[in-house]
Design an enzyme around this catalytic site. Structure first.
Site, mmCIF file in Angstrom:
data_model
loop_
_atom_site.group_PDB
_atom_site.id
_atom_site.type_symbol
_atom_site.label_atom_id
_atom_site.label_comp_id
_atom_site.label_asym_id
_atom_site.label_seq_id
_atom_site.Cartn_x
_atom_site.Cartn_y
_atom_site.Cartn_z
ATOM 1 N N GLU A 83 0.848 -1.196 0.000
ATOM 2 C CA GLU A 83 0.000 0.000 0.000
ATOM 3 C C GLU A 83 0.877 1.238 0.000
ATOM 4 O OE1 GLU A 83 -2.703 0.155 3.377
ATOM 5 O OE2 GLU A 83 -2.147 -1.853 3.975
ATOM 6 N N CYS A 120 -4.034 -4.119 3.604
ATOM 7 C CA CYS A 120 -3.125 -5.132 4.170
ATOM 8 C C CYS A 120 -3.453 -6.566 3.750
ATOM 9 C CB CYS A 120 -3.133 -5.055 5.698
ATOM 10 S SG CYS A 120 -2.873 -3.411 6.327
ATOM 11 N N HIS A 244 -3.914 -10.674 11.205
ATOM 12 C CA HIS A 244 -3.348 -9.374 10.836
ATOM 13 C C HIS A 244 -3.160 -8.555 12.115
ATOM 14 C CE1 HIS A 244 -2.494 -5.577 9.090
ATOM 15 N NE2 HIS A 244 -3.606 -5.027 9.557
#
Ligand code: CAA
Length: 445
Positions: A83, A120, A244
């Site tokens: 990103e 993500c 995550h």
């Protein structure tokens, strides 16, 4: 066909370290415990001035290919998840491929290269793409290189500044993998959300509190969706739950909600009933508000039970160790969590062959994905080969003023004359700009 999964992993951390409790908290006027206990973070990794998403990704990929004895001809695709891309057209994988061609004989002209974007979760999506490509039989015996690389920086004084980090994870996806095999079954939770985004800007716009709730809501959906195809998940079925990890405190919140969900209607709920009662059922409440309040009370009580604490310590906590030391690496974060968990099993001398991991990936915007991984016979060799502890120990310790300079050096809107803090050694380094505005790289011997 044999199973498909992750054959090897390498991690490259940014070479600078910011101590959150000692260096950052006092300047922010915060108690150190906000970071170490609340967010669960001790330090962040930052890239030196000659590091960026390309150098970190290429260094991880180079080490992975060398260690696995691979040549360019063995790689059929390179997908980069990030990103932090600096180009809307030319993918980061072309730069990384170019770097690799500097140090290996042969070329990567035959390799399909791309860039994946969904915050993500894109690293996991790139693994999916590689998995599908191999399963479809289009790989001609070649493996896929997936690189998740990010400089996860926030604007100065944004609440997210506390969770920054930078690093790359390179993964080799292949048949008959050495580390973990991936399940075909997956679950998704995906919705159009505006919790964290970068509309034509370098640093994110974040609604921090909302982003936490969106993470939890999408993760829950993905869990329920997974169960439609993978069957009911039982708390004791999984040795580790790498999720995550934007910061460990986030996973602490997710862990108890996941446990509540997977213990519902099980013997564990029955056993806990004597201590904290049964889980509230919506049918028993007149309105949603009363039901939600009862759920929240039950969850608070559940969090304090010994049974839950033991499960958390065994299944979740080992996955957070590296994150505590490096911060958020966005696309790489869940892959760092997997490594962290397996590394702790290796250090404890545990035989993990055949054990299963429940992997939860998440990207703002927002999408969660759940799948299962099975640990393979050669996992220990793969984990033992990592040098992440040495890399972390040799990071340069930043003062607050140096941190400010480094942040400026990586900020596209700032001019910065700051010199590098470390010296590149047998690695790729940024080497200035080309005539069309491209970034250039060289391998420093
Ligand atoms: N001792 C112990 N704990 C303390 C403390 C002290 N002295 N002071 C504060 N805390 C605790 C707080 O109680 C809080 O914990 P709980 O949430 O469990 O109550 C924790 O420390 C953090 O404190 P605040 O909530 O006050 O912190 P904040 O508002 O400054 O920032 C944040 C928190 C909003 C998450 C911010 O870090 C942020 O915006 N982060 C970026 C967005 C993010 O990471 N979101 C996560 C989900 S989105 C995602 O996962 C995608 C991604 O990678 C970005």
């Amino acid at each position: 066909m044999t199973g498909v999964g992750i054959d090897g992993i390498e991690i490259h951390t940014g070479k600078l370290r910011l101590d959150l409790a000692e260096t950052f908290a006092p300047e922010m006027g915060d108690a150190p415990e906000k970071y170490t206990k609340g967010l669960g973070l001790h330090a962040s990794s930052f890239p030196d001035t000659y590091e960026d998403i390309v150098t970190m990704g290429a260094n991880a990929a180079h080490r992975l290919m060398k260690r696995k004895g691979l040549e360019p001809d063995d790689i059929g695709r390179i997908d980069v998840a990030t990103e932090s891309a600096f180009d809307h057209s030319k993918p980061v994988s072309t730069y990384i491929g170019g770097c690799l061609e500097q140090v290996f004989d042969g070329d990567l002209h035959h390799a399909n290269k791309g860039e994946r974007k969904f915050a993500c979760v894109a690293g996991t999506q790139s693994i999916d793409d590689a998995y599908n490509w191999i399963k479809a039989g289009r790989n001609r015996g070649r493996a896929a290189l997936v690189v998740a690389t990010d400089t996860a920086l926030y604007a100065r004084d944004d609440p997210g500044e506390a969770t920054q980090g930078a690093g790359a994870v390179a993964m080799l996806i292949d048949e008959d993998p050495d580390l973990v095999e991936l399940s075909t079954e997956q679950g998704y939770g995906s919705a159009d959300e505006t919790d964290f985004l970068k509309p034509q800007q370098q640093f994110p716009s974040v609604d921090g509190k909302r982003s936490v709730n969106v993470y939890l809501a999408r993760m829950r959906e993905a869990l329920v969706d997974y169960e439609q195809v993978g069957g009911k998940i039982h708390a004791e079925d999984f040795r580790l739950g790498p999720f995550h990890t934007p910061f460990p405190g986030m996973v602490r919140k997710a862990g108890v909600l996941a446990y509540r969900h997977i213990t519902r209607d099980t013997d564990i709920e029955d056993e806990l009933a004597e201590e904290i009662g049964r889980q509230p059922r919506s049918e028993a409440f007149e309105d949603d508000e009363a039901y939600m309040e009862a759920l929240s009370e039950y969850t608070d009580a559940l969090k304090d039970t010994e049974r839950y604490r033991e499960w958390y310590e065994r299944t979740i906590d080992p996955t957070l160790d590296l994150s505590r030391r490096v911060g958020n690496w966005y696309t790489g974060s869940v892959h760092v969590a997997r490594v962290s968990g397996l590394k702790s099993l290796a250090e404890a001398g545990e035989d993990a062959v055949g054990k299963r991991l429940l992997v939860g990936s998440y990207g703002s915007g927002a999408q969660a994905e759940i799948h299962v991984e099975t640990v393979q016979e050669n996992w220990l060799e793969e984990i033992d080969a990592l040098n992440i502890d040495e890399q972390l120990a040799s990071r340069y310790e930043l003062s607050f003023e140096e941190y400010e300079d480094v942040h400026d050096a990586h900020n596209y809107d700032e001019e910065s004359a700051v010199e590098e803090f470390t010296t590149p050694d047998a690695e790729f380094a940024f080497d200035g700009w080309g005539r069309m505005g491209e970034r250039k790289y060289r391998f420093v011997e």
